[in-house]
Design an enzyme around this catalytic site. Structure first.
Site, PDB file in Angstrom:
ATOM      1  N   HIS A 224       0.884  -1.185   0.000  1.00 42.05           N
ATOM      2  CA  HIS A 224       0.000   0.000   0.000  1.00 42.05           C
ATOM      3  C   HIS A 224       0.918   1.230   0.000  1.00 42.05           C
ATOM      4  O   HIS A 224       1.761   1.379  -0.873  1.00 42.05           O
ATOM      5  CB  HIS A 224      -0.924  -0.113   1.218  1.00 42.05           C
ATOM      6  CG  HIS A 224      -2.085   0.832   1.262  1.00 42.05           C
ATOM      7  ND1 HIS A 224      -2.444   1.641   0.216  1.00 42.05           N
ATOM      8  CD2 HIS A 224      -2.984   1.086   2.260  1.00 42.05           C
ATOM      9  CE1 HIS A 224      -3.518   2.357   0.565  1.00 42.05           C
ATOM     10  NE2 HIS A 224      -3.862   2.038   1.799  1.00 42.05           N
ATOM     11  N   HIS A 263      -1.730  -2.340  -9.773  1.00 42.13           N
ATOM     12  CA  HIS A 263      -2.768  -1.721  -8.948  1.00 42.13           C
ATOM     13  C   HIS A 263      -3.981  -2.626  -8.939  1.00 42.13           C
ATOM     14  O   HIS A 263      -4.293  -3.260  -9.941  1.00 42.13           O
ATOM     15  CB  HIS A 263      -3.165  -0.346  -9.497  1.00 42.13           C
ATOM     16  CG  HIS A 263      -3.887   0.488  -8.504  1.00 42.13           C
ATOM     17  ND1 HIS A 263      -5.239   0.398  -8.304  1.00 42.13           N
ATOM     18  CD2 HIS A 263      -3.425   1.393  -7.615  1.00 42.13           C
ATOM     19  CE1 HIS A 263      -5.585   1.230  -7.339  1.00 42.13           C
ATOM     20  NE2 HIS A 263      -4.506   1.841  -6.895  1.00 42.13           N
ATOM     21  N   ASP A 314       2.965   5.777  -6.626  1.00 45.23           N
ATOM     22  CA  ASP A 314       4.183   5.743  -5.809  1.00 45.23           C
ATOM     23  C   ASP A 314       5.451   5.769  -6.662  1.00 45.23           C
ATOM     24  O   ASP A 314       6.515   6.164  -6.174  1.00 45.23           O
ATOM     25  CB  ASP A 314       4.180   4.500  -4.914  1.00 45.23           C
ATOM     26  CG  ASP A 314       3.064   4.562  -3.899  1.00 45.23           C
ATOM     27  OD1 ASP A 314       2.884   5.630  -3.298  1.00 45.23           O
ATOM     28  OD2 ASP A 314       2.354   3.556  -3.721  1.00 45.23           O
TER      29      ASP A 314
HETATM   30  N1  COA Z   1       5.645  -6.622  -9.999  1.00 45.71           N
HETATM   31  C1  COA Z   1       5.633  -7.850 -10.592  1.00 45.71           C
HETATM   32  N2  COA Z   1       4.516  -8.529 -10.842  1.00 45.71           N
HETATM   33  C2  COA Z   1       3.353  -7.959 -10.490  1.00 45.71           C
HETATM   34  C3  COA Z   1       3.294  -6.693  -9.875  1.00 45.71           C
HETATM   35  C4  COA Z   1       4.487  -6.031  -9.632  1.00 45.71           C
HETATM   36  N3  COA Z   1       4.495  -4.841  -9.036  1.00 45.71           N
HETATM   37  N4  COA Z   1       1.998  -6.384  -9.639  1.00 45.71           N
HETATM   38  C5  COA Z   1       1.265  -7.408 -10.082  1.00 45.71           C
HETATM   39  N5  COA Z   1       2.079  -8.362 -10.581  1.00 45.71           N
HETATM   40  C6  COA Z   1       1.687  -9.652 -11.125  1.00 45.71           C
HETATM   41  C7  COA Z   1       1.151 -10.535 -10.014  1.00 45.71           C
HETATM   42  O1  COA Z   1       2.193 -11.232  -9.366  1.00 45.71           O
HETATM   43  C8  COA Z   1       0.227 -11.435 -10.773  1.00 45.71           C
HETATM   44  O2  COA Z   1       1.003 -12.437 -11.404  1.00 45.71           O
HETATM   45  P1  COA Z   1       0.447 -13.939 -11.544  1.00 45.71           P
HETATM   46  O3  COA Z   1      -0.822 -13.811 -12.332  1.00 45.71           O
HETATM   47  O4  COA Z   1       1.546 -14.649 -12.247  1.00 45.71           O
HETATM   48  O5  COA Z   1       0.217 -14.400 -10.143  1.00 45.71           O
HETATM   49  C9  COA Z   1      -0.337 -10.527 -11.856  1.00 45.71           C
HETATM   50  O6  COA Z   1       0.618  -9.471 -12.009  1.00 45.71           O
HETATM   51  C10 COA Z   1      -1.688  -9.948 -11.526  1.00 45.71           C
HETATM   52  O7  COA Z   1      -1.634  -9.343 -10.244  1.00 45.71           O
HETATM   53  P2  COA Z   1      -2.954  -8.687  -9.663  1.00 45.71           P
HETATM   54  O8  COA Z   1      -3.933  -9.747  -9.305  1.00 45.71           O
HETATM   55  O9  COA Z   1      -3.388  -7.694 -10.688  1.00 45.71           O
HETATM   56  O10 COA Z   1      -2.435  -7.963  -8.354  1.00 45.71           O
HETATM   57  P3  COA Z   1      -3.313  -7.487  -7.108  1.00 45.71           P
HETATM   58  O11 COA Z   1      -4.470  -6.700  -7.575  1.00 45.71           O
HETATM   59  O12 COA Z   1      -3.612  -8.605  -6.196  1.00 45.71           O
HETATM   60  O13 COA Z   1      -2.225  -6.580  -6.372  1.00 45.71           O
HETATM   61  C11 COA Z   1      -0.807  -4.798  -5.894  1.00 45.71           C
HETATM   62  C12 COA Z   1      -2.103  -5.226  -6.580  1.00 45.71           C
HETATM   63  C13 COA Z   1      -0.748  -3.280  -5.891  1.00 45.71           C
HETATM   64  C14 COA Z   1      -0.804  -5.319  -4.441  1.00 45.71           C
HETATM   65  C15 COA Z   1       0.382  -5.382  -6.654  1.00 45.71           C
HETATM   66  O14 COA Z   1       0.354  -4.910  -7.977  1.00 45.71           O
HETATM   67  C16 COA Z   1       1.707  -5.050  -5.989  1.00 45.71           C
HETATM   68  O15 COA Z   1       2.101  -5.734  -5.034  1.00 45.71           O
HETATM   69  N6  COA Z   1       2.449  -4.001  -6.479  1.00 45.71           N
HETATM   70  C17 COA Z   1       3.707  -3.618  -5.888  1.00 45.71           C
HETATM   71  C18 COA Z   1       3.489  -2.776  -4.634  1.00 45.71           C
HETATM   72  C19 COA Z   1       2.981  -1.393  -4.951  1.00 45.71           C
HETATM   73  O16 COA Z   1       3.505  -0.703  -5.796  1.00 45.71           O
HETATM   74  N7  COA Z   1       1.951  -1.002  -4.207  1.00 45.71           N
HETATM   75  C20 COA Z   1       1.347   0.304  -4.331  1.00 45.71           C
HETATM   76  C21 COA Z   1      -0.044   0.174  -4.858  1.00 45.71           C
HETATM   77  S1  COA Z   1      -0.763   1.763  -5.180  1.00 45.71           S
END
Ligand code: COA
Length: 377
Positions: A224, A263, A314
């Site tokens: 987050h 996201h 971010d």
């Molecule tokens: N880096 C690498 N891979 C990523 C990724 C990232 N930042 N964000 C998503 N993915 C991948 C996931 O691992 C998933 O892969 P899989 O299908 O092989 O398991 C795929 O993309 C789909 O992910 P999704 O279901 O869309 O993610 P989510 O909605 O559960 O999670 C976040 C959203 C924000 C938690 C996630 O994108 C993340 O952890 N980002 C990094 C942290 C961050 O920047 N947070 C700030 C958010 S505003």
């Protein structure tokens, strides 16, 4: 006897938990509005104080309303001597988010209207939090470096005062504008994890300081708000644009998360990124250091090419704050100073039409069984 598995929404993906009139995310058009105004227009046409008023009152202020709002904020910035003593006791190596969470709990304990959860009292307490949080964040940062806190300056607007509190001086207008834009962009974002947490606490009838302390605890996590710090740690670890592609390959090999990308709601790009990138670029110009933005550009291009994942807010906010001179552990506390506005708007909204938030869980543990006597365990 096992029951049929109900439909589960792990992570509450796709669940509408309530109605809200504070903000709207439109992932299909990558857009975000606060009370009906496009956030990028608010960044160009207003400032953070006006946006705070908008979120809390539903309309932009006129000149008189803004002046009254600013006067109240400026009058409430000072921390009590007791809170300053508490901040001095916090271990220097503690994360500032833990210090700020503690500060908010303490402010709740000493607030003269602590137990009053009427709408009018909650709004007065929200104003006190908005005014005092920057003072607490700056004091925490200075104390962690062995420096004395600086007194707030009531002659300065909100953003200028924050730089004064941290650095003892106010920078040039371009820096203030970039900071102000970041504060507007961080202010509100529908039912994200910390806002939903604040609403959940409010739904029990608890007071706003508890809701905001809980929101801060949720915001700290790297999935987050903590991502803005993680982005800058990542950029400094990479070190230069030339090293970015190889570094990213290494992350792909380990299927590691790349911070500042992805996201839950936006899958085709975060509406706030173009505006924040524009102002992060301005910061790079002002400071005369293009390294971080160039490194970012290489990372974003390759993430898109290989993973089809877009950056989130971010990603540009991290280097923007670094270029403004803030220490990396301050980035998420700065986010708190902004998001208090959105959290409070949701606290008011939840309380005004409340129903206790209490979902169900589908039990997958062992079947019911007798408690064995101690001799049989
Ligand atoms: N880096 C690498 N891979 C990523 C990724 C990232 N930042 N964000 C998503 N993915 C991948 C996931 O691992 C998933 O892969 P899989 O299908 O092989 O398991 C795929 O993309 C789909 O992910 P999704 O279901 O869309 O993610 P989510 O909605 O559960 O999670 C976040 C959203 C924000 C938690 C996630 O994108 C993340 O952890 N980002 C990094 C942290 C961050 O920047 N947070 C700030 C958010 S505003």
């Amino acid at each position: 006897m096992s029951e049929a598995t109900p439909t589960l929404y792990k992570g509450l993906v796709g669940v509408y938990a309530d109605v809200s009139s504070v903000s709207k995310v439109m992932p299909e058009t990558n857009s975000l509005t606060y009370r009906g105004y496009a956030v990028q227009d608010l960044c160009e046409e207003s400032n953070f104080e006006e946006v705070a008023y908008l979120l809390w009152h539903g309309e932009l202020p006129n000149a008189g309303q803004l002046a009254a709002f600013q006067a109240e904020e400026r009058a409430n910035r000072a921390l009590s001597p007791a809170l300053l003593r508490v901040l001095r006791e916090i271990p220097r190596n503690a994360h500032p988010m833990d210090a700020i969470r503690t500060a908010v709990s303490f402010m709740g304990a000493e607030d003269p209207e602590a137990a009053d959860v009427s709408d009018a009292a909650q709004r007065r307490k929200a104003m006190r939090l908005l005014a005092k949080l920057p003072t607490a964040v700056a004091a925490t940062n200075r104390l962690s470096k062995g420096k004395e806190p600086i007194e707030p300056d009531p002659s300065l607007p909100f953003c200028e005062n924050f730089f004064h509190l941290v650095f003892g001086k106010v920078p040039q207008p371009e820096v203030i504008k970039s900071f102000d834009v970041s504060m507007i962009l961080y202010a509100e974002h529908t039912f994200n994890a910390s806002t939903f947490t604040a609403r959940t606490v409010t739904s029990t009838g608890a007071d706003i300081h508890g809701a905001i302390a809980a929101g801060i605890a949720a915001l700290k996590g790297p999935l987050h708000g903590g991502a803005n710090e993680a982005v800058m740690h990542m950029l400094t670890e990479i070190g230069s644009p030339e090293a970015a592609e190889d570094w990213l390959e290494g992350k792909f090999d380990h299927k590691a998360l790349v911070m500042g990308f992805g996201h839950r709601v936006y899958k085709n790009g975060d509406s706030r990124v173009p505006t924040m990138t524009k102002y992060a670029e301005k910061m790079a110009e002002v400071v005369g250091d293009r390294r971080w933005m160039e490194t970012s550009r290489v990372l974003a291009a390759k993430m898109m090419r290989v993973k089809k994942i877009h950056p989130n807010l971010d990603f540009p906010a991290g280097p923007a704050y670094y270029l403004m001179g803030f220490d990396i552990p301050m980035f998420t506390p700065i986010f708190v100073c902004s998001r208090i506005t959105g959290w409070a708007a949701h606290v008011f909204e939840q309380a005004a039409d409340n129903r206790l938030i209490r979902p169900l869980s589908h039990y997958t543990g062992v079947e019911q069984r007798p408690v064995p006597p101690m001799s049989a365990r």
